[in-house]
Design a protein around this motif. Structure first.
Motif, PDB file in Angstrom:
ATOM      1  N   GLU A 164      47.782  31.286 -33.610  1.00  0.00           N
ATOM      2  CA  GLU A 164      46.843  30.177 -33.476  1.00  0.00           C
ATOM      3  C   GLU A 164      45.612  30.593 -32.681  1.00  0.00           C
ATOM      4  N   THR A 212      41.883  30.579 -34.063  1.00  0.00           N
ATOM      5  CA  THR A 212      40.815  29.886 -33.338  1.00  0.00           C
ATOM      6  C   THR A 212      39.636  30.812 -33.096  1.00  0.00           C
ATOM      7  N   TYR A 261      37.886  31.425 -36.378  1.00  0.00           N
ATOM      8  CA  TYR A 261      37.131  30.239 -36.784  1.00  0.00           C
ATOM      9  C   TYR A 261      35.849  30.108 -35.959  1.00  0.00           C
ATOM     10  N   ALA A 287      41.324  29.317 -43.971  1.00  0.00           N
ATOM     11  CA  ALA A 287      41.951  28.149 -44.603  1.00  0.00           C
ATOM     12  C   ALA A 287      43.247  28.531 -45.305  1.00  0.00           C
ATOM     13  N   SER A 296      45.828  29.036 -42.408  1.00  0.00           N
ATOM     14  CA  SER A 296      46.119  27.893 -41.541  1.00  0.00           C
ATOM     15  C   SER A 296      45.930  26.592 -42.314  1.00  0.00           C
ATOM     16  N   ARG A 350      46.620  23.571 -41.449  1.00  0.00           N
ATOM     17  CA  ARG A 350      46.134  22.440 -40.656  1.00  0.00           C
ATOM     18  C   ARG A 350      44.616  22.460 -40.499  1.00  0.00           C
ATOM     19  N   ASP A 351      43.987  23.636 -40.692  1.00  0.00           N
ATOM     20  CA  ASP A 351      42.533  23.740 -40.595  1.00  0.00           C
ATOM     21  C   ASP A 351      41.841  23.572 -41.943  1.00  0.00           C
ATOM     22  N   HIS A 352      42.637  23.292 -42.952  1.00  0.00           N
ATOM     23  CA  HIS A 352      42.130  23.214 -44.313  1.00  0.00           C
ATOM     24  C   HIS A 352      41.006  22.180 -44.441  1.00  0.00           C
ATOM     25  N   THR A 364      39.302  20.605 -42.154  1.00  0.00           N
ATOM     26  CA  THR A 364      38.166  20.863 -41.253  1.00  0.00           C
ATOM     27  C   THR A 364      37.206  21.880 -41.877  1.00  0.00           C
ATOM     28  N   ILE A 365      37.768  22.958 -42.432  1.00  0.00           N
ATOM     29  CA  ILE A 365      36.929  23.994 -43.034  1.00  0.00           C
ATOM     30  C   ILE A 365      36.227  23.461 -44.275  1.00  0.00           C
TER      31      ILE A 365
END
Length: 282
Positions: free
Chosen positions: A87, A91, A94, A120, A123, A125-127, A129-130
């Motif tokens: 993670e 981070t 990203y 993406a 991760s 969970r960041d899909h 957001t990206i």
């Protein structure tokens, strides 16, 4: 009741053969007593051995259980550490990619866009957001409304094209609720008022549920695109190539469709959704 053994005078009064019998009986009794004592000793020894064995087995079980618990805790700690490390790496990746999106060099911005696509993929969970970040990038870097239509570039900038390609390759996040048309509500991609004339998607762009209201999409190629439930109100689709695109439940009110190639496909014509869209568009 315990019998008293005979005295010497009593024994002397007994005939010799009877005395022999009594001595033999006494010897047998003595032998039985010795055997009983030996059995009792063996039982005590066996009981001690069984107790020690039981204690040993219990200790072995406890030791094994403790080892398994320690292994599980070590494994869990390792997994937690690995997850935290992963993670942290994501981070950092990203953050660097987001910073590079602000570069003045289009090639750096393009590289950052593809870096975000890899993030993406790594991760989930960041899909969203990206995807939202790239949509905002397109809205920010396409030609502004102040640029006249005749002054628009012959094709979108390379970084804008890359962002649209990456967005189109991403799966759509389904919220889980049903909308009024009975379709699953999705996290809507905000591409309203973007100006990307002559953009070529390469096929199968996933823009399901996207907000494309007031977008300038003239002469774009969105063949086989997933445009289900998109908001295309007042969008400029002049001479757009939409062959085999799925426009089911798309809102085409006031959309400019002159010269657009809507094509025919089973997915798009099954319930006449394209026709309904055109009817709503007028």
């Amino acid at each position: 009741m315990r019998l008293r053994p005979p005295g010497q005078a009593e024994l002397d009064a007994i005939p010799a053969d009877r005395r022999l019998e009594l001595l033999d009986l006494e010897r047998q009794h003595h032998d039985r007593e010795l055997q009983r004592q030996e059995r009792a000793r063996q039982q005590r020894t066996q009981s001690r051995h069984q107790w020690f064995n039981s204690v040993g087995i219990l200790a072995s079980v406890l030791f094994t259980a403790a080892g398994l618990v320690a292994t599980a805790l070590t494994l869990q700690a390792g997994q937690d550490e690995l997850r935290t490390s992963k993670e942290s790496q994501i981070t950092d990746r990203y953050t660097r990619a987001a910073e590079q999106l602000g570069s003045t060099k289009p090639e750096v911005r393009t590289a950052a866009i593809y870096a975000l696509e890899r993030i993406a993929a790594d991760s989930t969970r960041d899909h969203y957001t990206i995807r939202s970040l790239l949509a905002a990038f397109v809205r920010e870097h396409d030609p502004s409304a102040r640029v006249k239509a005749e002054d628009l570039p012959p094709e979108p900038a390379i970084d804008v094209t890359a962002a649209l390609d990456v967005v189109g390759r991403q799966p759509v996040l389904e919220i889980g609720a049903l909308d009024s048309a009975g379709l699953l509500t999705v996290a809507r991609l905000d591409l309203h008022a973007i100006r990307i004339p002559r953009y070529v998607s390469g096929g199968y762009a996933n823009w399901r549920g996207a907000l494309l209201r007031n977008a300038d999409l003239h002469q774009v190629s969105l063949t086989f695109a997933h445009l289900t439930n998109t908001d295309l109100r007042n969008a400029n689709l002049h001479e757009a190539d939409l062959r085999e695109a799925n426009l089911s439940q798309a809102d085409l009110r006031d959309a400019k469709l002159s010269g657009a190639n809507l094509g025919v496909s089973a997915s798009a014509v099954g319930d006449c959704p394209v026709g309904q869209g055109i009817a709503r568009g007028g």
